[in-house]
Design an enzyme around this catalytic site. Structure first.
Site, PDB file in Angstrom:
ATOM      1  N   ARG A  65       0.830  -1.197   0.000  1.00  0.00           N
ATOM      2  CA  ARG A  65       0.000   0.000   0.000  1.00  0.00           C
ATOM      3  C   ARG A  65       0.869   1.254   0.000  1.00  0.00           C
ATOM      4  O   ARG A  65       0.583   2.235  -0.695  1.00  0.00           O
ATOM      5  CB  ARG A  65      -0.839   0.005   1.283  1.00  0.00           C
ATOM      6  CG  ARG A  65      -2.293   0.024   1.041  1.00  0.00           C
ATOM      7  CD  ARG A  65      -3.055  -0.034   2.353  1.00  0.00           C
ATOM      8  NE  ARG A  65      -3.961  -1.159   2.361  1.00  0.00           N
ATOM      9  CZ  ARG A  65      -5.001  -1.308   1.547  1.00  0.00           C
ATOM     10  NH1 ARG A  65      -5.275  -0.407   0.642  1.00  0.00           N
ATOM     11  NH2 ARG A  65      -5.758  -2.374   1.618  1.00  0.00           N
ATOM     12  N   HIS A 109     -19.327   9.767   0.461  1.00  0.00           N
ATOM     13  CA  HIS A 109     -19.651   8.419   0.932  1.00  0.00           C
ATOM     14  C   HIS A 109     -21.163   8.247   0.876  1.00  0.00           C
ATOM     15  O   HIS A 109     -21.905   9.133   1.323  1.00  0.00           O
ATOM     16  CB  HIS A 109     -19.140   8.235   2.364  1.00  0.00           C
ATOM     17  CG  HIS A 109     -19.427   6.867   2.897  1.00  0.00           C
ATOM     18  ND1 HIS A 109     -18.722   5.747   2.498  1.00  0.00           N
ATOM     19  CD2 HIS A 109     -20.364   6.434   3.775  1.00  0.00           C
ATOM     20  CE1 HIS A 109     -19.219   4.686   3.109  1.00  0.00           C
ATOM     21  NE2 HIS A 109     -20.214   5.069   3.889  1.00  0.00           N
ATOM     22  N   THR A 141      -9.680  11.851   6.528  1.00  0.00           N
ATOM     23  CA  THR A 141      -8.696  11.638   7.595  1.00  0.00           C
ATOM     24  C   THR A 141      -8.308  10.166   7.564  1.00  0.00           C
ATOM     25  O   THR A 141      -8.880   9.393   6.786  1.00  0.00           O
ATOM     26  CB  THR A 141      -9.274  12.014   8.978  1.00  0.00           C
ATOM     27  OG1 THR A 141     -10.476  11.243   9.182  1.00  0.00           O
ATOM     28  CG2 THR A 141      -9.601  13.496   9.075  1.00  0.00           C
ATOM     29  N   GLU A 174     -26.192  12.747  -4.784  1.00  0.00           N
ATOM     30  CA  GLU A 174     -24.729  12.897  -4.775  1.00  0.00           C
ATOM     31  C   GLU A 174     -24.286  13.864  -5.867  1.00  0.00           C
ATOM     32  O   GLU A 174     -23.375  14.676  -5.681  1.00  0.00           O
ATOM     33  CB  GLU A 174     -24.049  11.544  -5.001  1.00  0.00           C
ATOM     34  CG  GLU A 174     -24.211  10.571  -3.846  1.00  0.00           C
ATOM     35  CD  GLU A 174     -23.436   9.275  -4.066  1.00  0.00           C
ATOM     36  OE1 GLU A 174     -22.308   9.334  -4.573  1.00  0.00           O
ATOM     37  OE2 GLU A 174     -23.973   8.197  -3.742  1.00  0.00           O
TER      38      GLU A 174
END
Ligand code: GRF
Length: 204
Positions: A65, A109, A141, A174
């Site tokens: 990652r 989200h 975050t 959205e």
């Protein structure tokens, strides 16, 4: 003129809504690039057809990652972004990456956070029998689907709703919500005060 870099992994309908709003409303910003971790992301074609630079950083080419995020960061920073917009970017990000873009990276989200972080939010909402579901725009975050919330839009859960009908109802919201929140950022209307977002609605 502020630079916006948008990250996608697939369909890219939110990216499309942002591009269209930026053009139609003549934002003092340009979509500098659309970057995907998948070469088959359908949204790339839309971006390219609108004259926007596109790039692919395939996560499968990196064994960790950290290596992927470092490579992605170099590509993003090549476009000198004032704002990084996650629009269906299906990756968990390392704390280092998130820290690098602290206060200048937004995500959308598909739930009324803090309800239903993570995946399969529409199925979770139906199973829980909530009265309302929706979407949240928030600063990113290190904790997944957390971070100071900028704006939310709610829709009713209707009898007989399926994941398809509910997600379509949320997605329509959205496409209004994300461009509005991004525009606030571009217009310097957002402040994070003690972990909470304040929106300046007065004329600037
Ligand atoms: C949207 O539902 C968004 O909220 C979530 O992933 C989906 C992306 O859809 N993060 P699209 O690629 O923008 O069409």
């Amino acid at each position: 003129m502020k630079n916006i870099v948008i990250l996608i992994s697939g369909r890219g309908s939110n990216m499309e809504a942002v591009v269209r709003a930026a053009q139609a409303q003549q934002w003092p910003a340009r979509i500098a690039a659309v970057i995907s971790n998948r070469s088959d992301a359908a949204g790339l074609a839309f971006a390219a057809s609108h004259g926007i630079a596109t790039a692919i950083v395939p996560n499968k080419d990196y064994s960790t990652r950290a290596e992927f995020d470092a490579a992605l960061q170099i590509v993003i920073d090549g476009y000198a972004p004032d704002l990084v917009v996650l629009a269906g970017f299906m990756r968990i990000l390392t704390p280092q990456f998130v820290e690098h873009y602290a206060g200048r990276m937004l995500n959308i989200h598909p739930s009324l956070l803090p309800m239903f972080p993570g995946l399969a939010t529409h199925a979770q909402a139906i199973a829980a029998g909530v009265a309302e579901h929706g979407a949240t725009v928030h600063f990113v975050t290190a904790e997944l689907d957390h971070g100071p919330m900028v704006a939310q839009a709610a829709v009713p859960l209707l009898p007989g709703d399926t994941v398809e009908t509910l997600s379509a109802r949320v997605l329509e919201q959205e496409h209004e919500l994300y461009p509005r929140a991004i525009r606030w950022f571009i217009e310097d209307r957002l402040r994070i005060v003690q972990g909470q977002v304040q929106v300046n609605h007065t004329h600037i």
